[in-house]
Enzyme design. Structure first.
Site, PDB file in Angstrom:
ATOM      1  N   LYS A  41       1.222  -1.094  -0.009  1.00 15.33           N
ATOM      2  CA  LYS A  41      -0.284   0.094   0.233  1.00 15.33           C
ATOM      3  C   LYS A  41       1.271   1.263   0.122  1.00 15.33           C
ATOM      4  CE  LYS A  41      -4.389  -1.655   2.068  1.00 15.33           C
ATOM      5  NZ  LYS A  41      -4.601  -3.465   2.014  1.00 15.33           N
TER       6      LYS A  41
HETATM    7  C1  LIG Z   1      -4.736  -4.419   1.278  1.00 16.48           C
HETATM    8  C2  LIG Z   1      -3.756  -5.979   0.799  1.00 16.48           C
HETATM    9  C3  LIG Z   1      -4.562  -6.722   0.810  1.00 16.48           C
HETATM   10  C4  LIG Z   1      -5.160  -6.801  -0.516  1.00 16.48           C
HETATM   11  O1  LIG Z   1      -5.370  -5.656  -1.740  1.00 16.48           O
HETATM   12  P1  LIG Z   1      -6.490  -5.601  -1.816  1.00 16.48           P
HETATM   13  O2  LIG Z   1      -6.568  -4.094  -3.282  1.00 16.48           O
HETATM   14  O3  LIG Z   1      -7.639  -4.810  -0.926  1.00 16.48           O
HETATM   15  O4  LIG Z   1      -7.393  -6.680  -3.064  1.00 16.48           O
HETATM   16  C5  LIG Z   1      -3.608  -7.853  -0.222  1.00 16.48           C
HETATM   17  N1  LIG Z   1      -2.474  -8.256   1.030  1.00 16.48           N
HETATM   18  C6  LIG Z   1      -1.722  -7.125   1.772  1.00 16.48           C
HETATM   19  C7  LIG Z   1      -0.957  -7.248   2.640  1.00 16.48           C
HETATM   20  C8  LIG Z   1      -2.680  -5.994   2.372  1.00 16.48           C
HETATM   21  O5  LIG Z   1      -2.481  -5.115   3.121  1.00 16.48           O
END
Ligand SMILES: *Cc1c(COP(=O)(O)O)cnc(C)c1O
Length: 460
Positions: free
Chosen positions: A111
């Protein structure tokens, strides 16, 4: 580039609106009216670029007159200078798969790749507009940390993060609560992640409150995040691609944001064969793609908490696509989902989905088993989300270049890692200091009014 809402294509918006609003006023998601398409030769030329140079090339057409290109270049360089790898991401080849490590940013999850950029976009926008805003965001752990790191210390913006008390891992919590910044506020809500998300939704819906505090959101439906995430699909395709072999990505999925970014890259011309939607026991997307019924069940808690989601908000963008960009039909489908909790995908549309997507779901034991096997065979420790992406490939046996998105550093999820291999995954040295820092957060009841008052009290 101009944007429309998935529920009303008659009005158009600038990137600025899309970025600051996040969600359209009609409840729909923003989508660009047209896309830049890259041909085979252009994609070959992209291979020569560093990660930041590539990001500049991909992102610029989307943000149009939001800022001059030279300004955007500076912002992209600045955003990616916070990563521990020169080219933001890293690759490791294990067996017949490539692991695309996306967790080398400040808070150890993919993220950061989008959020660092968003933080600097906010700063630029607010400096020029001379206004103050308040970001309010719910998190199961990763989003909050990434958002805080991106916003901390910036002028004209506060951030309020709601996490479920006692339900995030200690490392996840420390990454949110140990920085001492006057514009960061952590609220531990006595409830679960859904409660946090509902509180934020209610605050947005309360127009009086959200206008009063100039509320803004950074959750995964924000189009700016999707654009930033599509860049690493281009980057890894260029580096991993073996001519003549199809390239597939397996993506640990919750809100359908990250995997949708891969689909966007494909729509822009990147020759991706299949995108695998990899889920844990909360498998609404797996059931939708394999059986044609998108139907929410109760959320269950798993060892991959960032994917403990039952309504995948970004799925609306795919529904709009399947409806051939028909806003009326999309509004109707979304109304049905709201009222009946269900959306049946007809055969034609399901076939269209299957041209691009496959899906798989791993239960807890399967996930632990992947962590164990990969460690024993390759001495690589995967976090539980990445393990699900890895295991999803094994359920499909696709030929070609198989790339697994590694979405978090294993040290963020010590419970699962210890259970699988009886080993502790350490934090990167640069971040070890947070373990001894003082934490600051307020425990607050799951009560909308109390939380609204808390926020108003802080921004006086
Ligand atoms: C947020 C997150 C996801 C999922 O991502 P999306 O964009 O909601 O599909 C997967 N793995 C981790 C470690 C995350 O923090």
């Amino acid at each position: 580039m101009r944007y429309v809402s998935t529920r009303d294509t008659s009005k158009t918006f600038e990137f600025k609106d899309v970025f600051i609003k996040g969600l359209a006023d009609d409840g729909g998601l923003f989508i660009p009216e047209t896309l830049v398409k890259y041909g085979e030769n252009e994609i070959r030329d992209l291979k020569k670029l560093s990660y930041s140079e590539l990001a500049k090339k991909i992102v610029y057409p989307f943000i149009g007159n939001f800022m001059p290109e030279s300004e955007m270049s500076k912002i992209i360089d600045k955003s990616y200078s916070t990563f521990r790898k020169d080219n933001v991401v890293d690759f490791i080849k294990i067996g017949d798969k490539t692991i695309l490590e996306l967790f080398h940013g400040p808070t150890l999850a993919f993220k950061d790749v989008a959020m660092q950029l968003l933080g600097n976009f906010y700063e630029y926008y607010l400096n020029n507009e001379n206004q103050k805003i308040n970001i309010v965001v719910a998190t199961s752990g990763d989003t909050g940390a990434a958002a805080i790191d991106a916003i901390k210390g910036k002028k004209n913006v506060n951030i309020f993060v709601l996490h479920p008390d006692n339900r995030v891992s200690p490392v996840q919590r420390k990454l949110m609560t140990t920085g001492k910044y006057e514009n960061v506020f952590n609220l531990a809500i006595k409830g679960n992640f859904d409660d946090c998300q509902n509180l934020v939704k209610s605050m947005f819906a309360d127009k009086q409150f959200s206008n009063d505090i100039k509320m803004s959101g950074v959750n995964s439906i924000n189009w700016a995040r999707i654009i930033a995430q599509s860049v690493y699909y281009f980057y890894s395709y260029s580096l991993v691609e073996n001519t003549g072999e199809p390239t597939n990505f397996s993506v640990p999925t919750g809100n359908f944001g990250d995997v949708y970014a891969g689909y966007l890259a494909k729509k822009m011309g990147l020759p991706i064969n299949k995108l695998i939607v990899a889920t844990n026991r909360n498998d609404i997307l797996h059931r939708a793609i394999s059986k044609g019924s998108y139907e929410a069940e109760k959320v269950s808690e798993t060892i991959s908490p960032s994917m403990d989601i039952q309504i995948a908000s970004n799925f609306e963008r795919l529904i709009f696509d399947l409806n051939n960009e028909d806003d009326k039909q999309t509004s109707l489908d979304m109304k049905n989902i709201r009222e009946n909790g269900k959306y049946l995908i007809g055969d034609d549309k399901l076939n269209k989905i299957k041209e691009n997507f496959l899906s798989a779901s791993l239960n807890e034991n399967e996930t632990l088993d992947v962590i164990k096997k990969v460690y024993e065979k390759f001495s690589v420790v995967l976090d539980p989300h990445t393990a699900i992406g890895y295991g999803a490939f094994d359920k499909h046996k696709l030929k070609g270049n198989n790339i697994v998105l590694a979405t978090a550093h294993p040290c963020k999820f010590p419970g699962a890692v210890t259970k699988a291999i009886n080993l502790k995954s350490d934090l990167p040295k640069e971040l070890e200091f947070i373990l001894n820092e003082k934490e600051e957060y307020d425990i607050v009841e799951n009560n909308l009014e109390k939380i609204q008052n808390y926020i108003k009290g802080k921004i006086k």
